[in-house]
Design a protein around this motif. Structure first.
Motif, PDB file in Angstrom:
ATOM      1  N   ILE A 270      36.373  38.111  52.098  1.00  0.00           N
ATOM      2  CA  ILE A 270      35.399  39.135  52.471  1.00  0.00           C
ATOM      3  C   ILE A 270      35.035  40.062  51.310  1.00  0.00           C
ATOM      4  CG2 ILE A 270      34.936  41.012  54.096  1.00  0.00           C
ATOM      5  CD1 ILE A 270      35.169  38.211  55.347  1.00  0.00           C
ATOM      6  N   ARG A 271      35.987  40.392  50.446  1.00  0.00           N
ATOM      7  CA  ARG A 271      35.748  41.415  49.425  1.00  0.00           C
ATOM      8  C   ARG A 271      34.559  41.084  48.503  1.00  0.00           C
ATOM      9  NH1 ARG A 271      37.468  46.649  49.455  1.00  0.00           N
ATOM     10  NH2 ARG A 271      39.699  46.851  49.834  1.00  0.00           N
ATOM     11  N   GLY A 272      34.503  39.871  48.053  1.00  0.00           N
ATOM     12  CA  GLY A 272      33.420  39.529  47.110  1.00  0.00           C
ATOM     13  C   GLY A 272      32.731  38.238  47.486  1.00  0.00           C
ATOM     14  N   PRO A 273      31.467  38.081  47.078  1.00  0.00           N
ATOM     15  CA  PRO A 273      30.714  36.854  47.363  1.00  0.00           C
ATOM     16  C   PRO A 273      31.301  35.670  46.606  1.00  0.00           C
ATOM     17  CG  PRO A 273      29.247  38.675  46.780  1.00  0.00           C
ATOM     18  CD  PRO A 273      30.627  39.119  46.426  1.00  0.00           C
ATOM     19  N   VAL A 274      30.875  34.494  46.999  1.00  0.00           N
ATOM     20  CA  VAL A 274      31.319  33.262  46.348  1.00  0.00           C
ATOM     21  C   VAL A 274      30.864  33.290  44.879  1.00  0.00           C
ATOM     22  CG1 VAL A 274      31.156  30.745  46.343  1.00  0.00           C
ATOM     23  CG2 VAL A 274      31.214  32.009  48.513  1.00  0.00           C
ATOM     24  N   ASN A 275      31.778  32.875  43.986  1.00  0.00           N
ATOM     25  CA  ASN A 275      31.525  32.778  42.543  1.00  0.00           C
ATOM     26  C   ASN A 275      31.390  34.138  41.865  1.00  0.00           C
ATOM     27  OD1 ASN A 275      31.601  29.959  42.454  1.00  0.00           O
ATOM     28  ND2 ASN A 275      29.438  29.832  43.089  1.00  0.00           N
ATOM     29  N   SER A 276      31.685  35.222  42.578  1.00  0.00           N
ATOM     30  CA  SER A 276      31.630  36.547  41.958  1.00  0.00           C
ATOM     31  C   SER A 276      32.912  36.793  41.178  1.00  0.00           C
ATOM     32  CB  SER A 276      31.435  37.636  43.005  1.00  0.00           C
ATOM     33  OG  SER A 276      32.596  37.731  43.823  1.00  0.00           O
ATOM     34  N   ASP A 277      32.817  37.660  40.169  1.00  0.00           N
ATOM     35  CA  ASP A 277      34.011  38.006  39.412  1.00  0.00           C
ATOM     36  C   ASP A 277      35.077  38.632  40.320  1.00  0.00           C
ATOM     37  OD1 ASP A 277      32.781  37.071  37.158  1.00  0.00           O
ATOM     38  OD2 ASP A 277      32.090  39.059  36.481  1.00  0.00           O
TER      39      ASP A 277
ATOM     40  N   ARG B 159      35.693  38.038  43.420  1.00  0.00           N
ATOM     41  CA  ARG B 159      36.378  37.005  44.207  1.00  0.00           C
ATOM     42  C   ARG B 159      37.351  36.205  43.344  1.00  0.00           C
ATOM     43  NH1 ARG B 159      33.228  34.285  49.142  1.00  0.00           N
ATOM     44  NH2 ARG B 159      34.945  33.134  50.110  1.00  0.00           N
ATOM     45  N   ASN B 160      36.917  35.898  42.135  1.00  0.00           N
ATOM     46  CA  ASN B 160      37.777  35.112  41.252  1.00  0.00           C
ATOM     47  C   ASN B 160      39.032  35.886  40.870  1.00  0.00           C
ATOM     48  OD1 ASN B 160      36.022  32.932  41.288  1.00  0.00           O
ATOM     49  ND2 ASN B 160      34.833  33.665  39.523  1.00  0.00           N
ATOM     50  N   LYS B 161      38.876  37.201  40.628  1.00  0.00           N
ATOM     51  CA  LYS B 161      40.038  38.026  40.302  1.00  0.00           C
ATOM     52  C   LYS B 161      41.013  38.105  41.480  1.00  0.00           C
ATOM     53  CE  LYS B 161      37.753  40.974  36.867  1.00  0.00           C
ATOM     54  NZ  LYS B 161      37.299  42.355  36.538  1.00  0.00           N
ATOM     55  N   ILE B 162      40.464  38.225  42.682  1.00  0.00           N
ATOM     56  CA  ILE B 162      41.319  38.323  43.881  1.00  0.00           C
ATOM     57  C   ILE B 162      42.146  37.054  44.038  1.00  0.00           C
ATOM     58  CG2 ILE B 162      41.299  38.377  46.420  1.00  0.00           C
ATOM     59  CD1 ILE B 162      38.919  40.326  46.217  1.00  0.00           C
ATOM     60  N   ILE B 163      41.510  35.897  43.796  1.00  0.00           N
ATOM     61  CA  ILE B 163      42.215  34.624  43.921  1.00  0.00           C
ATOM     62  C   ILE B 163      43.396  34.582  42.956  1.00  0.00           C
ATOM     63  CG2 ILE B 163      42.047  32.133  43.566  1.00  0.00           C
ATOM     64  CD1 ILE B 163      39.129  32.314  44.509  1.00  0.00           C
TER      65      ILE B 163
END
Length: 763
Positions: free
Chosen positions: A582-589, A591-595
Motif C-alpha cells: 500500500i505505501r508506494g506504487p509498483v516500481n516506485s523507489d 516500494r523497492n526500499k520497503i521490500i
C-alpha cells in the motif's frame, strides 16, 4: 420357686427387656447408625412373643389351649375335666366360636360372659363365608336373620351362677345354637371347677378343619399365645390340619419346643375293637409324635372323655345318645384296658384323671422352669443384641450432645471431602472431554465426522470479519477517490502524485482496519473463553465464585489483554504486508526500499500462504510486479512459469485501461485485493492466531485444574450454603445442614435402659 414369685420376677424382667428392645430398635432403625440387619431382625422377632408372655403374666393367666379337629371330642374332654356335661357335644358342628374357661377361686366369682359381634364384625364374617363358599353357614345366617340381629342388638351379656348346670342352656344357646351362635364373638366361662391354681385359662377353639379361615386364624393366634397345649386326637396318625398345630406352636414360641408344652389325649379308645388294637394305636401314635415333635410317651394319655362322663353318672341326655349304653361301654373298656375293678376302671380306664394329674403336675412343678426357659431365652437375645447394637454404634457416635454435635459436624465434613475428592476426578475428566471435543476437535471415536469446534468457529469468524472490514475499507477508499484525484490535478491529473496521496490515505485506513480486526477477534476469543468458563462454572454447580477466580479483575480487562496480544501478533505480519502493498506504487523507489527493509519477515508469509493463485505464493514477486503478475500473460509466463491470466482475483481487465486515472484505480484496487488475499490465506496462520486461541483456552483449562484447592473451598461453601444443584448430586446423608443428634440421643437412651436392666439377677 413358686409360680407367683417367678411371675412377678419375670414380669419385671420382660418389661425391662421390652424397654431395652424398644430403645435398641429405635436406634437401629436410623440409617445413619448403620446397624447390621441381623441384629434388627432378632429384636423384631423377639418383640411379639415377649410382649404376649408379658401380657399373660400381667393378667396372671396361664393359658392352656385345647385344640383338635372337628368332632375330635374337645368339648366332651372339657366337660369331663369340669365333671359336668356342660359344653355342647352333638354329632354335627357344636362349637361355632371360641369358648374361654377361666379358673377362679371363689364360688361367688363364677359367671358366663357372652361377647356379641359388632355389625362390622358380623359383616366381615359373612364376607368370609362367601369367600370360602360356606353355603350351609350362609343359608343358616339368612334363615336366622332375626335372632342373629337380636343377639347383636342385645350386646354383651353376663350370667352369674353357682352350679355349672345352671348355665348349660345359655352356654349351649350362644356357643352351639346356629340361630344365635353366628352373632357371638366369644364366650368366657369363669368357674372354680377348672383347677385349684388361680389364673388357669382353657381355650376351646372350633376345629382347624372347619373350612373357615377365621377358625384357622383363631387357632394360630391362640397357639402363639399360650403356655401349654392339649391336643385331643382321634386318629392314630396326625392329619394335615393337626400338623398345623405343631407349626403354629413353633412359630409362636421359638424359645421352647413343642415337646416342652404339649400334651396329647388319644380320645375315643372305646371305639377300638380289641386290646391289641389299643396297644397298636398307642404305639403308633407315640412313635409318630416322637418322630414329628420329639414328644416323650409320658406326655401322651389315652382314654375316653365320653366314657368318663357315662361311667361317673355325669352325662346328659345328648351325650348318652352319642356314647351309648353305660354297661356296654364299661364292658368294652374292661376288655381294652384289662382293668376289672369298676371303681378303678371308671377313673383310670377313661384317661381323664391321668391327664388332669399330668397337667396339674405340669402347672405345679414344670411351668416355672418352662417360664424361666422361655423368658431367659427372650431376655438374653434382646439384651445381647441390644448391647451389640450399642457397642457397634458407640464406636462411631458419642452419647454426649455437645460431643455428638461436634462429631457429627466433623464427620459430615470428612464425608463431604471424601465425596468431593471423587467428584473432582469426574470434573477433570468431563472438562478434558469437553476441551478435546468442543475446543480442539479431537474426535472421541474413530469416525471421520468432525464437529464445528470453537477453533474452527474462530477461524470462520476471522474470515467474516475480514470480509466485512474490507468491504467497508473499499467503500471508504473509493468514496475519497474523486476528491484525492481532483486535488492532484493542477491543472492536469498527476498520476504518480495522486497514486501516492491516495495510498497514504488508504494506509491510514488500513491501520484502523487492522485494529478493528484485532478488536473483533479479541471479542470472539473472549466469547469463546467465556463459554469455556461457563462450562467450568456448570461443573461447579453455577457457583458465582468460579468466573472471578478464572478471569482476573473484569471482562473489560480480560478483553483489553486479549486485544493487545492479538494486535501484537496481527501487526507483526499484517503491517509489513500493508507496507509492501500500500505505501508506494509498483516500481516506485518507496516500494523497492520497503521490500529491502522487510527482510525475512516477509518471506515467512510465503510459508503460510494457502491460496490457489501462484502470483501470491511469493510476496516479494507480487510486490515487485503488482497486477501485471495477475493479468500480463508474458510476465506470468516469465516470472511464474504459468500460462494465461489470473481468474481467481476480481479486477479490471488489463487492456481495458484507457486513462491515467483508470490505471491508478486498477493498480490500487488490485493491491487492496492482494492485501485481502494475504489477510485471508496467510496472515491468520502466520500470526499463529489458532495457536494463540488454543493457548488461551488451554490456559483457562490449566488454570482451572491448578486451582483444586480453590475449588475445594468453593465446593465447601456451596455445600454449606445449600446450593440446590450440588444437593441434587450428593448423598442423602450430606444434605441435612443441621447436625443430626438423633443417633447420639437414642444411643444415650439405650445406654440408660441397659444400665437399669442389668441390676436384677437371674433366678
Amino acid at each position: 420357686m413358686d409360680w407367683k414369685t417367678a411371675s412377678s420376677y419375670y414380669e419385671a424382667r420382660l418389661s425391662d427387656a421390652l424397654n431395652v428392645q424398644r430403645h435398641a430398635l429405635s436406634l437401629a432403625m436410623l440409617p445413619q447408625a448403620e446397624v447390621p440387619a441381623r441384629l434388627k431382625d432378632v429384636l423384631l422377632q423377639e418383640a411379639e412373643p415377649t410382649r404376649r408372655q408379658l401380657e399373660r403374666l400381667k393378667k396372671c393367666e396361664f393359658r392352656i389351649a385345647v385344640v383338635g379337629l372337628e368332632k375330635a371330642g374337645k368339648s366332651t374332654f372339657i366337660n369331663a375335666w369340669l365333671q359336668c356335661d356342660l359344653l355342647p357335644a352333638k354329632g354335627g358342628r357344636c362349637t361355632f366360636t371360641t369358648t374361654q374357661i377361666y379358673s377362679v377361686e371363689n364360688e361367688s366369682e363364677q359367671r358366663l360372659e357372652v361377647q356379641a359381634r359388632t355389625e362390622e364384625e358380623f359383616i366381615n364374617l359373612l364376607k368370609e363365608l362367601e369367600k370360602v363358599g360356606a353355603k350351609e353357614d350362609l343359608n343358616t345366617t339368612r334363615v336366622n336373620e332375626i335372632t342373629l340381629q337380636q343377639v347383636r342388638k342385645e350386646g354383651n351379656l353376663t350370667f352369674p351362677f353357682t352350679r355349672l348346670e345352671d348355665i348349660r342352656e345359655p352356654l349351649k344357646k350362644y356357643v352351639a345354637d346356629e340361630k344365635y351362635a353366628h352373632a357371638v364373638l366369644e364366650a368366657r366361662l369363669y368357674t372354680n371347677k377348672l383347677a385349684q391354681a388361680e389364673g388357669i385359662v382353657f381355650y376351646d377353639v372350633p376345629g382347624l378343619d372347619s373350612g373357615l379361615a377365621k377358625h384357622v386364624d383363631e387357632a394360630q393366634a391362640m397357639l402363639s399365645d399360650c403356655d401349654a397345649v392339649i391336643l385331643v386326637q382321634r386318629f392314630t396318625s396326625l392329619r394335615e390340619k393337626e400338623l398345623e398345630i405343631i407349626k403354629f406352636t413353633e412359630l409362636g414360641d421359638k424359645n421352647v419346643t413343642v415337646a416342652d408344652k404339649l400334651f396329647v389325649f388319644l380320645s375315643r379308645i372305646d371305639s377300638l375293637g380289641s386290646a391289641e388294637a389299643l396297644k397298636t394305636h398307642i404305639e403308633e401314635a407315640s412313635q409318630d409324635w416322637l418322630k414329628r415333635a420329639k414328644l416323650p410317651p409320658e406326655r401322651i394319655v389315652y382314654g375316653s372323655a365320653g366314657a368318663y362322663l357315662m361311667l361317673n353318672s355325669l352325662a346328659g341326655e345328648q351325650t348318652k345318645l352319642e356314647i351309648g349304653d353305660a354297661t356296654h361301654i364299661q364292658a368294652r373298656l374292661k376288655t381294652l384296658t384289662g382293668i376289672t375293678d369298676e371303681e378303678t376302671l371308671n377313673k383310670n380306664g377313661t384317661g381323664i384323671p391321668e391327664i388332669k394329674e399330668k397337667i396339674f403336675n405340669y402347672i405345679n412343678t414344670e411351668r416355672v422352669s418352662i417360664l424361666k426357659k422361655r423368658c431367659e431365652a427372650s431376655i438374653n437375645k434382646i439384651f445381647s443384641n441390644s448391647e451389640e447394637i450399642y457397642l457397634t454404634v458407640s464406636k462411631k457416635y458419642p452419647e454426649n450432645p455437645e460431643e455428638a454435635k461436634l462429631f457429627e459436624e466433623n464427620n459430615r465434613r470428612v464425608l463431604f471431602t471424601e465425596w468431593w475428592n471423587r467428584k473432582w476426578e469426574t470434573i477433570k475428566a468431563d472438562l478434558q472431554k469437553y476441551y478435546e471435543y468442543s475446543v480442539v476437535n479431537k474426535s472421541l471415536d474413530s469416525s471421520n465426522a468432525k464437529s464445528f469446534t470453537q477453533i474452527e468457529k474462530f477461524r470462520e469468524r476471522y474470515l467474516q470479519i475480514v470480509d466485512n472490514e474490507m468491504q467497508k475499507l473499499r467503500e471508504e477508499t473509493f468514496k475519497k477517490k474523486d476528491t484525492i484525484f481532483l486535488a492532484n490535478s493542477n491543472p492536469e491529473f498527476d498520476r504518480m502524485k495522486a497514486n501516492f496521496a491516495w495510498r497514504d490515505d488508504l494506509y491510514g485506513d488500513i491501520s484502523k482496519l487492522l485494529s478493528a480486526i484485532a478488536h473483533q477477534l479479541a471479542l470472539e476469543l473472549k466469547d469463546e473463553a467465556l463459554k469455556l468458563v461457563e462450562y467450568m462454572t456448570s461443573l461447579l454447580w453455577e457457583s458465582n465464585q468460579v468466573k472471578p477466580r478464572l478471569i482476573e479483575n473484569s471482562e473489560e480487562y480480560f478483553l483489553a489483554k486479549l486485544e493487545n496480544s492479538l494486535s501484537v501478533l496481527f501487526l507483526r505480519f499484517a503491517r509489513p504486508v500493508a507496507e509492501a502493498l500500500i505505501r508506494g506504487p509498483v516500481n516506485s523507489d518507496t516500494r523497492n526500499k520497503i521490500i529491502k527493509s522487510l527482510g525475512v519477515d516477509i518471506e515467512i508469509i510465503d510459508n503460510y500462504y494457502s491460496g490457489e493463485e501462484s502470483a501470491f505464493r511469493v510476496l516479494k514477486k507480487y510486490v515487485k510486479y503488482g497486477s501485471d503478475l495477475l493479468f500480463n500473460s508474458e510476465i506470468r509466463q516469465q516470472v511464474l512459469g504459468v500460462t494465461g491470466v489470473a481468474t481467481q482475483i476480481a479486477g479490471y481487465v488489463y487492456q481495458d485501461i484507457k486513462s491515467p486515472q483508470e490505471s491508478v484505480v486498477f493498480e490500487v484496487e488490485n493491491d487492496i485485493n492482494a492485501f485481502e488475499e494475504y489477510l485471508r490465506y496467510a496472515i491468520f496462520s502466520a500470526a499463529g492466531f489458532e495457536s494463540y486461541c488454543i493457548q488461551e483456552l488451554k490456559g483457562l483449562v490449566d488454570s482451572f485444574r491448578d486451582k483444586e484447592g480453590t475449588w475445594t473451598g468453593v465446593a465447601l461453601n456451596e455445600w454449606l450454603q445449600g446450593n440446590p444443584l450440588l444437593f441434587a448430586e450428593i448423598p442423602n446423608n450430606l444434605k441435612s445442614q443441621e447436625s443430626n443428634l438423633e443417633v447420639s440421643e437414642r444411643l444415650r437412651q439405650l445406654s440408660i435402659a441397659l444400665k437399669r436392666s442389668r441390676s436384677p439377677e437371674v433366678l
